[in-house]
Design a protein around this motif. Structure first.
Motif: not given
Length: 644
Positions: A1-7, A38-44, A227-235
């Motif tokens: 994921x790190x070689x791509x531009x973040x949204x 990505x499917x990101x959850x921000x918890x707090x 934050x574990x960092x960007x997740x792998x997107x399979x789709x």
């Protein structure tokens, strides 16, 4: 994921809220990257800053410091409408409390984002129906929120988030208000959307809900602590937000009008009360101006009927009193005046009140000894018989012409022509009857008089040769001042002094018209105060409406409404109330004027007051609706959404 531009990329983002002199920092330097799909959850926990972070991510709020990049473009300094465009084209929001519009159907709620993106109405309806049907709500398209369960309302909210494409779905505690089964269904829907390529950002305090995400970010005290960092997107992610262009101005007005009228219908009683002030104001203006113009017309017509081209000369100079007892005008003056250019006729007049007798009937009336040209000069026609002639005048004939009132008093239904009456012990033959004239501007009955030759009246009735007044008829109104000046010079030269006064009837009409205009303006001004009060009522009601619908405004802003869209909606509401009140006021004003006219008061209808009153009502809505509309348009989306 790190070689791509973040949204989405946040760098050193902080957020400080200012409450007077007290500054509270909620976010303390957030660095975050979220990639497409990505499917990101921000918890707090509550107070951790997760909702503030969500508002910044969704472009509902701006960071105090730091940078926010969306698809490589910095948006930290975007203006309000630029942020609205981004929300409209890239984001879809799913709220804990659903935030559906109570007065709109499920389909209309889903269509809302597309109304601000330029999608044609038929496409909007078709897409909204497809989205709701895909979420199992095909039988609920025309149901309002209060007819849906909590789970169904949240599915409508999700459909709304997808309406413009929903590249990024921001879900704020989407299961917080749902039972466990409905909550599982909503999370399943969000997971399916993630698999379809939507970027999902889930805000929650519930670990069980957060575990549905591929990447879990924990925030505490305004800082990201895990934050574990960007997740792998399979789709395959949806990489671009869907663009529909800008709606035309006419489309914006049409959509704003539909929304405005829906709101007015939902508060019928309040709308009627608001209308009432405008109706009373417009109706009062029209009625008062009709009465004022009618009074002016009646006075002017009455004087004009006597002759607007007349000069009336009376004995006595400007400084002399009791002019009717001053003996300065004589028949020879009349003869000389008749020789002046543009003089159609100069009439000697002697008047007095005398008793008339016919048979056993006695009546008291005015006797006017005048010249044979009286009908011409006074523009007063003979109804029957004839008027006395120049020959009658020269021969001191004892003939008389009666007004209609005298005829009724003396003769009743009997024909008076040829009959003899006694005037001051002198026998006169009735040779004519004047047409009916009515009352003069002072209310005196003009038909209650008898006309006799000047020579006869002077010798046989009044016993005097000095004139009560001289009436001069001018051949054209444009020569009035010339003749007046000529008469003034002539009489001054003949008498050696200014021992007379001249009244110009045309000038008198102008003076009376000006006076009546002033009274009309006064009446109109008093009535206009009602219109002003009605306008203030419109403003107050619209301000109340803004306060009551603050959350609705926030929802519209979250779905992409520009500031002008919000302003248009509330301005249209104010204008609709004022215009409708104006129409009703015009109808009632004309009706009231007609009733007043039926009661005998002179009324004059004209287009001017109607246009004026309606225009004022319309401008009242525009002026007094502007402030509430501007207030609504300038609301902060975050503050508006938090409103109860």
């Amino acid at each position: 994921m790190t070689d791509k531009q973040p949204l989405i990329k946040l760098s050193g983002v902080t957020k400080t809220f200012q409450n007077g002199d007290l500054a509270t920092r909620v976010l303390h330097g957030i660095d975050l990257e979220i990639y497409p799909g990505e499917f990101v959850a921000i918890i707090g926990q509550s107070g951790s800053g997760k909702s503030t972070l969500m508002n910044i991510l969704g472009c509902l709020d701006k960071p105090s410091t730091g940078e926010y990049f969306f698809a490589g473009k910095e948006v930290s300094d975007f203006e309000a409408d630029e942020l609205a465009q981004l929300r409209r084209e890239a984001f879809g929001f799913v709220f804990q409390s659903y935030n559906l519009l109570a007065g709109a159907t499920a389909c209309e709620n889903v269509e809302m984002p597309a109304t601000y993106s330029g999608m044609p109405p038929h496409e909007r309806r078709e897409r909204a129906s497809e989205l709701l049907s895909s979420l199992g709500l095909q039988a609920r398209l025309d149901h309002r929120p209060n007819q849906l369960s909590g789970g169904q309302q949240q599915r409508v909210s999700i459909a709304r988030a997808l309406m413009n494409g929903g590249q990024i779905i921001l879900a704020d505690e989407p299961t917080g208000a749902l039972d466990s089964n409905s909550g599982k269904e909503v999370m399943k829907l969000l997971k399916n959307l993630s698999e379809q390529g939507h970027t999902i950002i889930l805000i929650t305090h519930d670990t069980h809900v957060a575990n549905h995400a591929h990447r879990l970010i924990e925030i505490r005290d305004g800082l990201i602590v895990s934050d574990p960092g960007p997740s792998e997107v399979t789709h395959a992610p949806i990489n671009e937000h869907k663009l529909h262009g800008e709606p035309s101005f006419s489309t914006e007005i049409k959509e704003g009008s539909k929304t405005a009228f829906r709101s007015l219908r939902s508060n019928v009683f309040r709308t009627v009360l608001t209308l009432l002030g405008i109706v009373i104001g417009v109706g009062s203006v029209i009625t008062m101006l009709a009465i004022g113009d009618g009074a002016k017309k009646a006075v002017v017509d009455s004087i004009s009927a006597m002759g607007s081209n007349l000069l009336v000369i009376r004995p006595g100079g400007p400084e002399q009193r009791r002019a009717w007892e001053i003996q300065t005008l004589i028949p020879a003056d009349v003869e000389e005046i008749n020789k002046l250019p543009h003089v159609a006729a100069a009439l000697p007049e002697l008047t007095g009140s005398y008793t008339l007798r016919y048979g056993n009937v006695d009546v008291s009336t005015d006797v006017n000894a005048t010249g044979y040209q009286y009908p011409l000069a006074r523009k007063w026609d003979i109804a029957s018989g004839t008027f006395f002639s120049e020959e009658d005048e020269k021969n001191f004939a004892t003939v008389a012409v009666l007004g209609k009132t005298v005829v009724r008093k003396l003769f009743g239904d009997e024909d008076p022509l040829g009959k003899y009456i006694i005037v001051n012990n002198v026998l006169f033959q009735v040779i004519g009857i004047m047409s009916e004239r009515g009352a003069d501007p002072g209310g005196a009955d003009q038909d209650d008089k008898i006309l006799v030759p000047y020579t006869t009246g002077s010798l046989r009735i009044m016993g005097r040769r000095f004139l009560r007044n001289v009436t001069v008829s001018v051949d054209s109104e444009e020569h009035m001042m010339d003749v007046q000046n000529s008469v003034h010079s002539l009489l001054t030269e003949r008498h050696g002094t200014e021992d007379f006064t001249i009244r110009n009837m045309a000038s008198l009409i102008d003076t009376l018209s000006a006076t009546q205009n002033t009274m009309t303006i006064l009446l109109g001004s008093i009535a206009a105060i009602s219109l002003l009060v009605g306008g203030i009522g419109v403003m107050n009601i619209m301000l109340v409406s803004v306060s009551e619908r603050t959350r609705e405004i926030g929802v519209r802003m979250a779905t992409g409404a520009r500031q002008r869209n919000i302003m248009q909606q509330f301005l249209i509401e104010a204008l609709a109330v004022s215009a409708l009140g104006g129409v009703i006021g015009v109808i009632l004003g004309l009706l009231a004027a007609a009733i007043v006219g039926r009661l005998g008061m002179p009324i004059d209808y004209s287009l001017g007051p109607v246009v004026l009153a309606f225009s004022c009502a319309f401008l009242t809505g525009l002026i007094f609706g502007f402030l509430p509309a501007r207030k609504a348009a300038r609301l902060n989306p975050v503050v508006a959404l938090a409103s109860e």
